[in-house]
Design an enzyme around this catalytic site. Structure first.
Site, short mmCIF file in Angstrom:
data_model
loop_
_atom_site.label_atom_id
_atom_site.label_comp_id
_atom_site.label_asym_id
_atom_site.label_seq_id
_atom_site.Cartn_x
_atom_site.Cartn_y
_atom_site.Cartn_z
N ALA A 68 0.83 -1.20 0.00
CA ALA A 68 0.00 0.00 0.00
C ALA A 68 0.87 1.25 0.00
CB ALA A 68 -0.90 -0.01 1.23
N GLU A 117 -2.64 -8.84 -2.28
CA GLU A 117 -4.10 -8.79 -2.12
C GLU A 117 -4.80 -8.55 -3.45
OE1 GLU A 117 -5.40 -7.24 2.06
OE2 GLU A 117 -3.72 -6.00 1.40
#
Length: 715
Positions: A68, A117
């Site tokens: 992220a 993810e």
């Protein structure tokens, strides 16, 4: 054609679109709002355009996506903001999963965190089988949990138990191991083959459905109610707490995500994850860890403490004086990155023994399939064991790693400098002796520096670089570059007795020993150290260091201070060291007896310890003991910063965590003060000083911060 400046997009004749993430100005791709926005636009086209039959997503960089956007996460201040971010990411990935057309991940390199993810939300995954490839969900290492579906998709793919291990430990897998677990569908030997396999899967599966969206889906190995999983989840909290001791809320939140989420359908499960993700993001532990182990660590890696005007350089050949544990370890980490090594000792037998240390480590790597016989032999061939100083002639760096004795070190300096090139750097691997004093034996003190390694060298990540009075900027830069060349993290400190790490580390073990002298039960002392988040309790750690070494250092310090006309401050722990290590000969682990008795790998507190130092009736509360152990370290670190022994907040915090294991969840010794506020730290320090002595009086710099509302920050 190009979609935006972060994504390249082209469609082939079969209608399969190739999405290539390639963020400008970044070495690696991360999930920024710009990248995700560009991908959302492509997803909309996939949903609307009949001619677009599917997508293959890959990267234009050597890695895929490594997580992220930490900048975005660090700006979140409320639970609501964090929850919304998690839900927005999940909504995008659910759209992709349910679009009715194939989206396949071609993982061309390391895939971590949010990158994995995203890949898990794809309908299939193919990975490039190359040595540097790593795949994992390491968020827990920053006090976080996977917030884009990782805690829900991974168990639905490979089972709850395997997922628990990978997510709570932040394990990174090779491509082959990821395939073995079923995380990736298949491997490819080249980028071309990788893209081809992903493309073929798209064509062969025009209307894919995720397993967890299929009717009758069951989690592999059972859901949270199945007997085997219930048994695992029943003991999981105690297993996790045995290491974390409640200091890492993310681990508890991950377990809750797995347990609760795997009782629900995927959409409700993802919302459960968002709630726990939000709790992690706003926690003090996460703020501590992100601030230090991300921002400050990256600042160090980018050369914050390195002189800016000196060109980068590399060491080609290093000479190491002393083939004991430290010298042998330095030889190993040097040769491992392709540096030629001259390993010198007083006898050929000792020198050969030092080389054998590398052979042992490489043989273990060979047995585990991490190297080949040819690579092992090539590395060993780089190490020349010798007794002849003349063999040091071509070395551009010499590291002295002999016993902590000024006369011995001075002799090594003179002999080495007689043969090495005028521009070569000479470094002392000392843990306590001031570099300026050692450099008096040098004919070129500008080239003299301290490189303080930690044992065992092959495992410990830090090297403390000590700058003497006459050390030049060029010498510092060359030392800094060498430390990074061997894959270690450098911190730079100015010359001082004990430097930074040894000086502050000593306060931890000495405080534990002082407690023993006061009548605190030794078991309570050890439990307090572990509960506070330290990797080892103080008495056990003193055994590892050896009581005899600590006594030698205190005697040397006493002589030095007396020679300078200064008084030697006697610590209340010193009498215990002299009685146990001196009179009774219980010098520590190396003698199989110290504060502990050692039988093979087993150790137990010496039963007679409580006879020698009887526990008092009024045992203090555990929090009192924990405060003493943590405050004494943080306060001494603040003094080091105040005295300009350490040059930056980043070096101080990272040095404390990587050097002696200051509780990582606290974010380092200075962040420990920041997190509670200087005002509260001063108040509690003064309470401890009234109860336990002047050594707890708060450093002047913290007193000033408490008055002015300041905090420890780098400019």
């Amino acid at each position: 054609m190009t979609q935006n400046n972060t994504i390249a997009f082209e469609v082939d004749a079969s209608g399969i679109g190739l999405v290539t993430f390639d963020q400008p100005g970044r070495v690696m791709n991360v999930l920024t709002p710009e990248l995700l926005g560009g991908f959302a636009t492509l997803l909309e086209r996939l949903e609307k355009e009949d001619s677009l039959k599917g997508l293959v997503i890959t990267s234009g960089k050597p890695t895929f996506i490594v997580g992220a956007d930490i900048d975005q996460l660090s700006q979140i201040t409320t639970v609501e903001q964090a929850f919304q971010l998690g839900e927005e990411l999940k909504a995008l990935m659910r759209r992709m999963e349910k679009c009715g057309k194939p989206v396949v991940a071609a993982l061309n390199g390391t895939t971590l965190g949010g990158g994995l993810e995203l890949a898990l939300a794809c309908h299939a995954r193919f990975a490039l089988d190359e040595p540097k490839f790593k795949l994992g969900l390491p968020e827990v290492k920053l006090g976080l949990l996977p917030g884009a579906g990782g805690t829900q998709r991974l168990p639905r793919l490979i089972g709850i138990q395997k997922s628990f291990e990978l997510i709570t430990q932040g394990t990174e897998l090779s491509a082959a191991k990821a395939k073995g677990l079923g995380i990736v569908n298949d491997l490819a030997a080249s980028r071309e083959e990788l893209l081809q396999k992903a493309h073929e899967w798209c064509l062969a599966n025009p209307k894919p459905v995720q397993p967890w969206d299929a009717k009758g889906f069951r989690i592999p190995g059972g859901d949270s109610k199945s007997p085997a999983v219930v048994q695992m989840l029943a003991i999981a909290p105690s297993m996790a707490n045995a290491k974390a001791h409640g200091n890492y809320p993310a681990i508890t939140h991950i377990m809750s995500c797995l347990f609760e989420g795997c009782l629900l359908d995927i959409d409700n499960a993802l919302q459960v994850e968002s709630r726990y993700f939000a709790a992690c993001i706003v926690s003090q532990v996460s703020k501590n860890m992100i601030g230090t182990l991300w921002y400050q660590l990256n600042a160090i890696k980018k050369g914050q403490s390195r002189p800016k005007d000196v060109p980068a350089g590399k060491v080609r050949k290093v000479g190491i004086l002393g083939a004991g544990m430290m010298g042998a370890g330095i030889a190993y980490v040097s040769t491992k990155v392709g540096i030629d090594v001259v390993l010198l000792d007083t006898t050929q037998e000792n020198a050969e023994k030092g080389k054998a240390y590398s052979q042992g480590l490489l043989d273990k790597a060979l047995a585990r399939g991490r190297t080949t016989p040819d690579k092992r032999d090539a590395l060993l061939a780089r190490i020349l064991p010798t007794t002849r100083y003349v063999d040091l002639q071509a070395c551009d760096l010499v590291i002295e790693a002999v016993f902590e004795d000024r006369a011995i070190k001075a002799e090594c300096t003179r002999k080495a400098e007689a043969v090495i090139a005028p521009g070569a750097v000479y470094a002392s691997n000392t843990s306590t002796l001031p570099i300026t004093g050692l450099a008096q034996a040098s004919s070129r003190p500008a080239n003299f520096i301290g490189l303080h390694f930690f044992s065992p060298v092959d495992k410990m990540p830090l090297v403390e670089i000590i700058v003497g009075e006459k050390t030049s900027d060029e010498t510092l830069a060359r030392g800094f570059d060498y430390v990074q060349q061997i894959g270690k993290t450098p911190i730079v400190v100015n010359d001082s007795r004990g430097f930074y790490t040894s000086r502050v580390f000593a306060t931890y073990v000495m405080e534990g020993i002082a407690m023993l002298a006061e009548g605190v039960h030794p078991r309570s002392i050890e439990v307090a150290g572990i509960k506070a988040g330290m990797p080892m309790p103080p008495l056990a750690l003193q055994d590892e260091v050896s009581l005899s070494l600590s006594l030698h250092i205190s005697d040397q310090t006493r002589r030095d201070l007396e020679a300078e006309g200064k008084s030697y401050p006697v610590h209340p722990a010193e009498a215990v060291l002299r009685q146990l290590g001196g009179e009774l000969g219980r010098v520590g682990k190396k003698a199989a007896k110290g504060f502990y008795d050692y039988q093979g790998k087993e150790k137990t507190l010496w039963p007679d310890l409580t006879k020698l130092y009887p526990p008092r009736a009024d045992q203090p509360a555990q929090q009192e003991l924990m405060d003493r152990l943590m405050f004494i370290q943080a306060n001494e670190a603040a003094r080091c910063f105040e005295e300009n022994v350490v040059r930056s907040v980043a070096d101080t915090n990272i040095g404390s965590i990587f050097g002696w294991g200051f509780a990582p969840h606290q974010g380092g010794a200075l962040q420990f003060i920041n997190a509670m506020s200087a005002q509260r730290f001063v108040e509690r320090s003064r309470e401890l000083a009234r109860q336990h002595g002047a050594r707890f009086e708060p450093a002047a710099i913290v007193v000033k911060m408490a008055r002015d509302g300041g905090r420890f920050e780098d400019a």
